[in-house]
Design an enzyme around this catalytic site. Structure first.
Site, PDB file in Angstrom:
ATOM      1  N   ASP A 111     -41.383 -12.213  40.051  1.00  0.00           N
ATOM      2  CA  ASP A 111     -41.806 -13.644  40.066  1.00  0.00           C
ATOM      3  C   ASP A 111     -40.945 -14.899  39.646  1.00  0.00           C
ATOM      4  OD1 ASP A 111     -43.962 -15.615  40.059  1.00  0.00           O
ATOM      5  OD2 ASP A 111     -45.440 -14.011  40.095  1.00  0.00           O
TER       6      ASP A 111
ATOM      7  N   HIS B 229     -43.141 -17.465  44.713  1.00  0.00           N
ATOM      8  CA  HIS B 229     -42.711 -17.015  43.507  1.00  0.00           C
ATOM      9  C   HIS B 229     -41.603 -16.330  43.409  1.00  0.00           C
ATOM     10  CE1 HIS B 229     -46.882 -17.724  41.951  1.00  0.00           C
ATOM     11  NE2 HIS B 229     -47.521 -17.653  42.658  1.00  0.00           N
TER      12      HIS B 229
ATOM     13  N   ASP C 124     -48.686 -14.743  48.285  1.00  0.00           N
ATOM     14  CA  ASP C 124     -49.724 -16.066  47.630  1.00  0.00           C
ATOM     15  C   ASP C 124     -48.979 -17.316  47.142  1.00  0.00           C
ATOM     16  OD1 ASP C 124     -48.463 -14.377  45.592  1.00  0.00           O
ATOM     17  OD2 ASP C 124     -49.686 -15.501  44.121  1.00  0.00           O
ATOM     18  N   GLU C 125     -49.706 -18.070  47.145  1.00  0.00           N
ATOM     19  CA  GLU C 125     -49.292 -19.510  46.665  1.00  0.00           C
ATOM     20  C   GLU C 125     -48.064 -19.930  46.973  1.00  0.00           C
ATOM     21  OE1 GLU C 125     -51.897 -19.572  42.432  1.00  0.00           O
ATOM     22  OE2 GLU C 125     -49.826 -18.637  42.404  1.00  0.00           O
TER      23      GLU C 125
ATOM     24  N   TRP D  13     -58.300 -12.281  46.654  1.00  0.00           N
ATOM     25  CA  TRP D  13     -58.456 -12.884  44.918  1.00  0.00           C
ATOM     26  C   TRP D  13     -58.921 -14.142  44.840  1.00  0.00           C
ATOM     27  CZ3 TRP D  13     -55.555 -17.091  42.926  1.00  0.00           C
ATOM     28  CH2 TRP D  13     -54.618 -17.661  43.572  1.00  0.00           C
TER      29      TRP D  13
ATOM     30  N   GLU E 126     -49.174 -14.668  31.750  1.00  0.00           N
ATOM     31  CA  GLU E 126     -48.401 -15.948  31.280  1.00  0.00           C
ATOM     32  C   GLU E 126     -48.897 -16.263  29.767  1.00  0.00           C
ATOM     33  OE1 GLU E 126     -50.211 -15.803  33.867  1.00  0.00           O
ATOM     34  OE2 GLU E 126     -49.844 -17.055  35.656  1.00  0.00           O
TER      35      GLU E 126
END
Ligand code: TNX
Length: 554
Positions: A210, A281, A348-349, A415, A492
């Protein structure tokens, strides 16, 4: 008369609750018939296994080891020619291999039968995996002290008589652990695997890369770990009010350690699915090899850095030949280490800003006839779908990979709600359900003012337990594409192993039960009733479960 009847029914009620309390297996077995009596393990008890079964001997040893540690009794393990008789006898605990049918059931690869009465115990399955799950149930039928790491005096090692036929509802019963935001050592990963196995979970999704750290050694690209596994400091506090903590953080798994974990998990019948994030990421990789980005330096102007800031970052992999070659090389080493049929490629993202600004990307889109950056992301993912399919693997991606066109062989991990899973199933693709609202165990489990700082959200145990993974809008044919569900733990705000366990337990017990037990058996009160004994087991296992739940079962 009325009074006597009332008294009698009270008596019957309390008897039945006492009877129920003896059977507190989590996840709840498909069929369990309580019987009168009990089997007591003592020095005369022997374990019988089929002759020459390399698969079953370790299971017998696991049982003998538990009994030896906690009771001080050493059980003998004997081999027998045909221990396939389903009638308990001779004070023996028999592991019986069954090929096809037993008790009028056809046994699937994860199914098992367990019979216990005063004379002995028979556990039977068609595979080692089924026998392993039977063993997990047997351990949970014993007093919770069986999970202790030391001698437990004055315990009667009894197993309440019963007949069990058990079978899981879903094939994917998973746990995702993010080791990038915070790194956790191999010893903890193994412990996590042990605890998943206790709950008959069968997939460990290892989020290895990540923005905040690259955690897997890749021989061809040593800087991934020399540079990418270290960050100067981390964000401390919540988004609205945070500072850097001034403390470096680092860690990675060598290939030898990865092999060790995979082999360890295999013994517990758990498949380890690695995740290598792309195209987003990716900051830890870009900090190690800046040529993989769209610009020589970060969009902010400075060098790429392994970030200590959580969230989504604009610098992502550029879809160049150099990047594709790099990721193919990485995946080539990864698939050598993980026998799993699946490789998770993230997806993702992924912000599209760097691609919008890049002349290379805009030219590539024209050349390939891609109408927007979503299609460019899809082009990226499809390349690795093709690559991994050619190596005999299947990809899993987060639900964003549906945008811009789904890759032909992809399984979707849904998700951002359940819509991704529904869309995938309707397009004849497999899906694994991990919606934030039910499966994100990094969310608060109780009142945020009394809980340790978490990423946000509110997901108490009861809500987790209420989750139904197969969406109603699917036809029975489409519903077959729902492979199962998974608990996700992003880290996190979770820096220690005991905090990991605090967030997981007991909520992951609910996920395990949803994955295993039929929907029609779902009953929160019954579950929390069993959880009370399960907390005792977790206590002996020294699991730092969230104690706030203890009251709900009192
Ligand atoms: C979204 S879920 C992410 C993670 C974060 C998580 C925090 C997903 C595929 N991406 O990068 O850690 O939210 O809850």
């Amino acid at each position: 008369m009325k009074k006597i009847l009332g008294f009698l029914s009270l008596l019957i009620l309390s008897f039945s609750t006492i009877a129920q309390k003896k059977y507190t297996i989590i996840p709840k077995p498909l069929e369990l018939t309580p019987l009168a009596g009990e089997f007591v393990i003592d020095a005369k008890t022997k374990i019988v296994i089929p002759k020459g079964s390399a698969e079953i001997r370790p299971l017998a040893e696991m049982l003998a080891e538990r009994v030896a540690v906690t009771s001080g009794v050493t059980l003998s393990i004997e081999e027998s020619d045909a221990p396939s008789n389903l009638v308990p006898a001779n004070k023996a605990i028999v592991f019986a291999p069954l090929k096809a049918k037993a008790m009028n059931k056809t046994l699937g690869e994860e199914d098992y039968i367990l019979k216990a009465d005063a004379k002995g115990i028979v556990i039977a399955a068609a595979t080692g995996k089924g026998e392993f799950y039977a063993l997990q149930s047997l351990l949970q039928l014993l007093p919770p002290q069986i999970f202790s790491s030391s001698l437990e005096k004055s315990v009667k090692w009894s197993v309440p008589a019963c007949t069990i036929f058990d079978q899981p509802r879903y094939g994917h019963r998973g746990s995702m652990l993010d080791v990038s935001r915070h790194f956790f050592p191999v010893s903890f990963i193994k412990r996590h695997i042990d605890l998943l196995a206790l709950h008959k979970m069968n997939r460990f999704h290892w989020h290895l890369t990540d923005d905040q750290g690259w955690r897997i050694e890749i021989k061809k690209y040593p800087k991934l770990t020399e540079v990418g596994s270290k960050r100067k400091e981390s964000m401390k506090g919540h988004y609205n009010d945070w500072k850097f903590d001034g403390t470096p953080h680092e860690g990675f798994y060598t290939q030898e350690e990865i092999k060790e974990v995979v082999a360890y998990a295999q013994k517990k019948f758990i498949t380890v699915i690695p995740e290598i994030e792309m195209p987003g990421h990716a900051l830890a990789a870009l900090a190690s090899y800046p040529e993989l980005g769209c610009t020589p330096t970060s969009l902010k102007g400075g060098p790429y850095e392994v970030t200590g800031i959580w969230g989504v970052h604009d610098d992502v992999f550029c879809p160049t030949e150099t990047t594709f070659k790099f990721l193919e090389d990485v995946l080539t080493e990864v698939i050598e280490l993980f026998p799993s049929q699946y490789v998770h490629i993230g997806g993702d993202e992924c912000p599209k800003i760097s691609w919008q600004k890049s002349k290379f990307c805009q030219d590539l889109m024209k050349k390939e006839g891609l109408k927007d950056e979503h299609e460019l992301q899809s082009y990226f993912i499809k390349h690795f779908d093709k690559f991994l399919t050619s190596k005999g693997k299947k990809i899993i991606g987060w639900d964003e990979i549906l945008e811009g066109g789904i890759s032909p062989n992809a399984t979707i991990m849904s998700w951002r709600g359940v819509e991704g899973g529904i869309a995938a199933a309707k397009q004849n693709h497999d899906a694994i359900m991990t919606p934030t609202g039910f499966c994100y165990l990094d969310y608060y489990q109780s009142d945020p003012t009394t809980e340790p700082l978490a990423i946000g959200g509110y997901l108490p145990l009861e809500k987790v337990y209420s989750y139904e993974p197969t969406p109603k809008e699917l036809t029975p044919e489409q519903a077959k594409h729902i492979l199962g569900l998974q608990a996700n733990l992003w880290t996190e705000y979770i820096a220690t192993t005991s905090h990991v366990e605090y967030m997981l337990y007991p909520r992951i017990c609910a996920i395990a039960e949803i994955g295993w037990s039929p929907a029609k058996h779902k009953n929160y009160e019954d579950f929390t009733g069993r959880l009370k004994t399960h907390f005792e087991r977790l206590k002996y296992l020294a699991v730092n479960y969230a104690k706030s739940y203890y009251d709900i079962t009192a």
